[in-house]
Design an enzyme around this catalytic site. Sequence first.
Site, PDB file in Angstrom:
ATOM      1  N   ASP A   1      40.877  40.338  26.142  1.00  0.00           N
ATOM      2  CA  ASP A   1      41.689  41.285  25.021  1.00  0.00           C
ATOM      3  C   ASP A   1      42.363  40.447  24.052  1.00  0.00           C
ATOM      4  O   ASP A   1      42.644  39.462  24.331  1.00  0.00           O
ATOM      5  CB  ASP A   1      42.718  42.326  25.703  1.00  0.00           C
TER       6      ASP A   1
ATOM      7  N   GLU B   1      37.497  39.800  30.761  1.00  0.00           N
ATOM      8  CA  GLU B   1      38.985  40.162  31.312  1.00  0.00           C
ATOM      9  C   GLU B   1      38.917  41.493  32.175  1.00  0.00           C
ATOM     10  O   GLU B   1      39.281  41.319  33.295  1.00  0.00           O
ATOM     11  CB  GLU B   1      39.988  40.481  30.300  1.00  0.00           C
TER      12      GLU B   1
ATOM     13  N   TYR C   1      54.155  36.921  59.923  1.00  0.00           N
ATOM     14  CA  TYR C   1      54.312  37.668  61.399  1.00  0.00           C
ATOM     15  C   TYR C   1      54.036  36.912  62.324  1.00  0.00           C
ATOM     16  O   TYR C   1      54.740  36.920  63.543  1.00  0.00           O
ATOM     17  CB  TYR C   1      53.087  38.793  61.304  1.00  0.00           C
TER      18      TYR C   1
END
Lengths: 358, 358, 538, 538
Positions: A246, A194, A104
């Site tokens: 996992d 995780e 911006y």
Amino acid sequence: MTSRKEHALKRRDLAVNKLTSLGDRIIDDVAKQTVPAIRVPSRGTSNIVYDEDRRYYVLGDRYGQRSLGNVKQIKKIGQMVYMANFCKGLVQTGKTATLREMYYVSEGWDIDFGDQQESNIVGEDLEVTLGITREDLGLMPEEDGASVYGDITLKDDDVEINAMRMGKSGYTISPTIDEVELLDHNVERVIAVETMGMFHRMVQENAYKKFNTLIVGLKGQAARATRRFLKRVNEELGLPVYICNDGDPWGFHIAMVIISGSAKLAHVNHELATPNAKFLGVTASDIVNYDLPTDPLKDIDVLRLKELYKDPRYRDEFWKVEIKKMLKIGKKAEQQSFSKYGLEYVVDTYIPEKLDAL
Amino acid sequence: MTSRKEHALKRRDLAVNKLTSLGDRIIDDVAKQTVPAIRVPSRGTSNIVYDEDRRYYVLGDRYGQRSLGNVKQIKKIGQMVYMANFCKGLVQTGKTATLREMYYVSEGWDIDFGDQQESNIVGEDLEVTLGITREDLGLMPEEDGASVYGDITLKDDDVEINAMRMGKSGYTISPTIDEVELLDHNVERVIAVETMGMFHRMVQENAYKKFNTLIVGLKGQAARATRRFLKRVNEELGLPVYICNDGDPWGFHIAMVIISGSAKLAHVNHELATPNAKFLGVTASDIVNYDLPTDPLKDIDVLRLKELYKDPRYRDEFWKVEIKKMLKIGKKAEQQSFSKYGLEYVVDTYIPEKLDAL
Amino acid sequence: MEREASELFEEFKELTASEFFRRNKQMLGFSGKIRSLTMVFHELITNSFDAAEEAGIQPEISIDLKRVDKDHYILKHKDNGPGIPENYITKVYCTMFAGSKFRNIQSRGQQGLGCSGCVLLSQMTTGKPARVISGYKKGDEIKGVEMTFKMDVKTNKGLILNKKKVDVDSTGVAIELQFKDVSYSLSEQGAFEYIRRSMIANPHAKVTFRDPTGQLFIFHRATEIIPPLPKEVLPHPKGVTADDLIFMAKHTDKRRFRSLLTSSLSRMSTKRVNEIEEITKIDLNKRPKDMKWEEAEQIVELFAQMDFMAPPTSGLIPIGKEQIEKGIREILNPEFVATTTRKPKTYRGGVSFIIEAGIAYGGNSGRVVGDQKRSEIMRFANRVPLSFDQGSCALTEALKSIDWKRYGIRDIENTPITVFVNIVSTNVPYLSTGKQSVAPEDEILHEVRQATMKIARSLQKYLNAKRAAKEEEMRSKIFETYVPVILKEAAILSGRDVPEYEYILAKVTRRPKILDEIDKETLQELTNDDMVGDKDDE
Amino acid sequence: MEREASELFEEFKELTASEFFRRNKQMLGFSGKIRSLTMVFHELITNSFDAAEEAGIQPEISIDLKRVDKDHYILKHKDNGPGIPENYITKVYCTMFAGSKFRNIQSRGQQGLGCSGCVLLSQMTTGKPARVISGYKKGDEIKGVEMTFKMDVKTNKGLILNKKKVDVDSTGVAIELQFKDVSYSLSEQGAFEYIRRSMIANPHAKVTFRDPTGQLFIFHRATEIIPPLPKEVLPHPKGVTADDLIFMAKHTDKRRFRSLLTSSLSRMSTKRVNEIEEITKIDLNKRPKDMKWEEAEQIVELFAQMDFMAPPTSGLIPIGKEQIEKGIREILNPEFVATTTRKPKTYRGGVSFIIEAGIAYGGNSGRVVGDQKRSEIMRFANRVPLSFDQGSCALTEALKSIDWKRYGIRDIENTPITVFVNIVSTNVPYLSTGKQSVAPEDEILHEVRQATMKIARSLQKYLNAKRAAKEEEMRSKIFETYVPVILKEAAILSGRDVPEYEYILAKVTRRPKILDEIDKETLQELTNDDMVGDKDDE
């Protein structure tokens, strides 16, 4: 050891010098009546090589040009110089900004960006050309890092913080982690998990006491700040780091990016990779041995596993075996699936057994 | 005022009693040779009504049946009873679990769940049937809540926490926020912002000092814990709450869900809605008045704005005007777009002007 | 360099029909090796069926296809029809546009091109003559003649090479032809599938087929009923054009136009003729040849406004729903079959037609693709399989437009279903010369849809009943399993003992099914609500 | 109730070609109101073109279409051809399968059905006779005759109602026909578009057309060059079948087979005949009629193995690339046009053909859909527009298979482009009677692709050059804008003064373009790398 503050100031000086030298190079060339051109190390796949010694990805020797004399490249060189001035301002005033904010801000420049993506690429150009990280340039990621729980004391801007006295969700690693001093600790190791579900389970089951450990909740793919934090506790404090994710290709790779760095960020892996970190689980063998509830591998899982199998970071026999086994059983499992045996099982049984086995 | 600890214990007793009564009802029916059936308040759209007095959504009077005599419903009633027993165990031992963990635990039950979605629905059934929140049943969301920075002191499990002494990323609201005591504070208001980019900007520009405020980084759609926290600081501490989000339908609605509750969670809105909270911006008028950098509205934005226009929560003239204006100019803007005028502008100019105007 | 007309017209000549089609054999459907052979089978089989039925004989055909070389075959085709009298044999097989079926009658073939087309193709590809043995009755005697002949395309006539009397046991024609550039295939468009489909639509026929590998297929009769012979039907007033009237007037032997009208059109009474005379002021007593075009137009326009009974349907002989079912059962051996024969309707104002449809499910229904069963469509016109141009055919279009999900068939493509459709008419509106696809007349589309949707409902009922039976069995099991464990768990929850529950268990298990249905609805409503609630954004 | 054969064959009859097509008018392309009228225009226009060209006259046609009533029109069609001698008029217009174009010659029409088909349609729908005025030369005199006649379908001959001598100024035929059940349309398949496309492919012709609203369209000649008259070409040995040889042998007046071969086939020298005799051991001195099928087959098989020169191409007269360009410029007024005429090739071994193609961009190219321009394909065979059956046509198939993106056209569907393709051959392989689509012969597909891709490259160059010119302009502007601000910013960054940069600015602005191209490639590589890097997962 210099204090973190001095260290930070040194880094700032370095950044300012590097930024200034970019301007010098251009002005010098013009003075010599040479068309200025900047060499930018290539970040293409063909220039990303795995460094067996350092055990992470680094950039190779290939370069691209940004020449003032090329109609397509002149815009990029302009954007780079404007951005360098902006960053110089940030570093000199000790401020930071997000890439979005810079995008911006660039609205006011004479050469602006077509879109955010374009400004992100020029940001990486600057990082890789000057050989310093975006954090050193004052450009911070939006995302916060992981949550940390356990007996470690940090010092951030003169405030002392103990990560066991910050509520159940612990200390949040901020993007400016490099300016935080690691003051003191009373732990033997770091265990990263995780998901925040598992983080809270570990906190609730007093894992930090049982294993005398820090608990780090990664919230999926680890942020740059998290990776920097893990590298620092490992290398500055000498704490072993274990990663328990996992049992699927995504869990594997979240751990691997922490250990051996990412291909995409090859130019800053020396600041981010923790080659000594260890993967604790969940493995394909765990799925079989603990008879875990599973989901079948999806096509994309299988594809990803086959990609990992070919990735040099997975060259260890351990990984070869586990990836092959997962493909063979065709199943994956989450950490939370240990709840099948009760909520405490993962802390009382699984992690001790895994730590013993290492 | 009872201490937070006593308050928590009372809530636990209530939960245990309610769970026990579910078992009683079934056993009583069988003893009376009646086929047991449980009335579950309907959560369908037609049974969600906006309560003008309370200024949030509540459930209406419609009910559905779960009968032991119906081949389709018997499974649901079985799942509900099993889940009730599991929760009773959690509450009695003072533990919590995620829905995912419960899903895995249910593998050992005689009536298990087909998938996670099924167990989530039965979880909501239980919440709405007993009239208590899932947090009271010990079922915690995975996600952490917002980040808080500023001079407030909390007490969580005997640990005292000050949210200005926790590093740059501040205090993270944990899912168990209801058990945290609000000890002390030295602020006049609370300003919540949508993104962590803006949160860090506010911290960096010392907004907490300038406005004597807490800064809350919502991280998008506010988590249940965040909404509970905002309600408590507003109602227990009497602090005004201001919400400053992106100027688009999603930013509007993130604020509105904090203010007037969500339709989907109509059964717990009395614990979550903060009707006194105020929307600070960014509005369509701001986009025009501050000449902000914008993106064009996408089809989905337009669709969403038209939906909001019809939503009873947006019945105020203020909203009618702003929504119509945004549709008319066809543009949206992010909070960070104020960076066009420099990084400090949002704190130095915009927020003071907006606070003055309220 | 201009040339004058007379010089140019020195090259002007006339072709015979045979010459014309020799240059344009694709117009007879002979294009592509597989299609050419299928067309030959089609022409010979339909001719044999038509001939036998017209003579009141149960058709029986034996076909022997020998492979001589790649793309080179010898075809022997023998039927038990009435045979062809000696002096008609070359006309049937060598003269194009000659035949006995140009009347307004329902028959399989109709253009007088079929048999002679096969002989032309044989001759064009191999140069070999055709050999025919015909046995036919003359009085009480059965005469037999054997002939070999070629077609003389310059004259559109036969050229007999050899002829001798032979002894035959029964009537019928045996023809032997050789072909090159054709190919035998087991595909959907091939000759074998053509025979198989023919048998479904002609369950009263018997066909024995020896294929090029020597394997013998015997397709038995599924029924002994010979279909009644279709009658010739006079054109309906709503179906004639002014040109038709003028054409009739030109070639009639009637002396007055009024008697031409009553004798040439159906549903045309003297009363009607008088009405016409009165309204049009045309003198209908005049000689037909004196009828002017404008008068014919006036009469046809009046026809359009008058009410006539629908065309007589004695000319339309459907296969019949029972016979279709027999045919389908014989060939597809399905788990379920439903068939229907609709009432006669008309299209284009005056052409009557009947739609018949059948659905077969399970067994050998559907076609096998890889190791999966797909649905298939079998189209017929007057019992003749339509093997080509499926895409443009009105029968296909109508079937594709049906929303099969409404009949409980979620994925029609991958369901083991065969849909059979037969259009019966004296005048099937084919889209092209190949006679392989039916024009999309609104009334035909409508009838095909109606017929198929009716039997699709029967299939739906069958599938529902099958499902319901399975569910009922599972129902009892569910209660017996769940009630004890739920009550045990509820007892733990309440901290009390498990109560006696035999009575409750018996009550819910024996619960009449009808109650369940109601509850299902309640639940449905609830579930729908839940679903909406879930989807509803915050 | 069995019936015996003789009884059944009492109904046996023969039809004439006219009777046959009266029952099957869709086989002449007369199906649908719009299509029927377009087919009429097609038959009359192609006939006029062919006749004029054969006589060496520049074609000029005037057409007047009047609307009498809904779906009822009067068509007046007049040409400046050589006319038709009095005694041929009814043969041309009333006898099916009669014509002067059955030779192996490139012409627009070929089946002897066109004109008589139009008369048949007129008669069937209105009962009105046809009126023809023919002016033709006899010696130095121009004779004129006016005739009204009908077609007698039972005999396939004309029936003259009226005949008189008239005075005419010039040669040519004017015909007046009435039609009902047809419809004039401005759609792609309508009569107007048919004329417009005809004019593109026949830029040497002039057509004046008064449409039913009374508006007059004059399509001027874009060229004065009359195309040379195609020559009759003898069949090529590789294109004949055994049946063709036998057919020739039967109808020749040659006394020996060897002379039949040399006189009836192209590229067949005495040396070749001797070779054939030697290899096959067939006595080629025998009479043609004594040639056996097996011998003919043997000879044809040998043809396949022998090397012959390609067929003579004097029979093929393409429009020519210049003429196509003129036609396209006249009618479409495009921004860019490229055309090509390929060398003759053969398909099926011996039928020669030429493919011509054109691409028009901008101007009136493409067709307008709503307020958008879409691309369009104009197909032609021997200069005749193909209006129907676009989907199944080889020309369409070949064009669709082209990867237009390779030629810089990203979205071919939505580009204002007209692609023109013309196939020129003595024997265009049509897919069906309607002669509206070309069979997908490999060689034809290949040629259409090659031709089109060649001109697509020209179009690409044009579009690139157009873009490059624009870019070059922007290039200088970029340097002049960017260099000062970048150096100002670099000076701030280095904390030094802005240096003199006029020399550098001049250097980069005047940089030869070729260097940019190279750098573009380097950058491209770099950018691609970046992209891959970005997509690469961590």
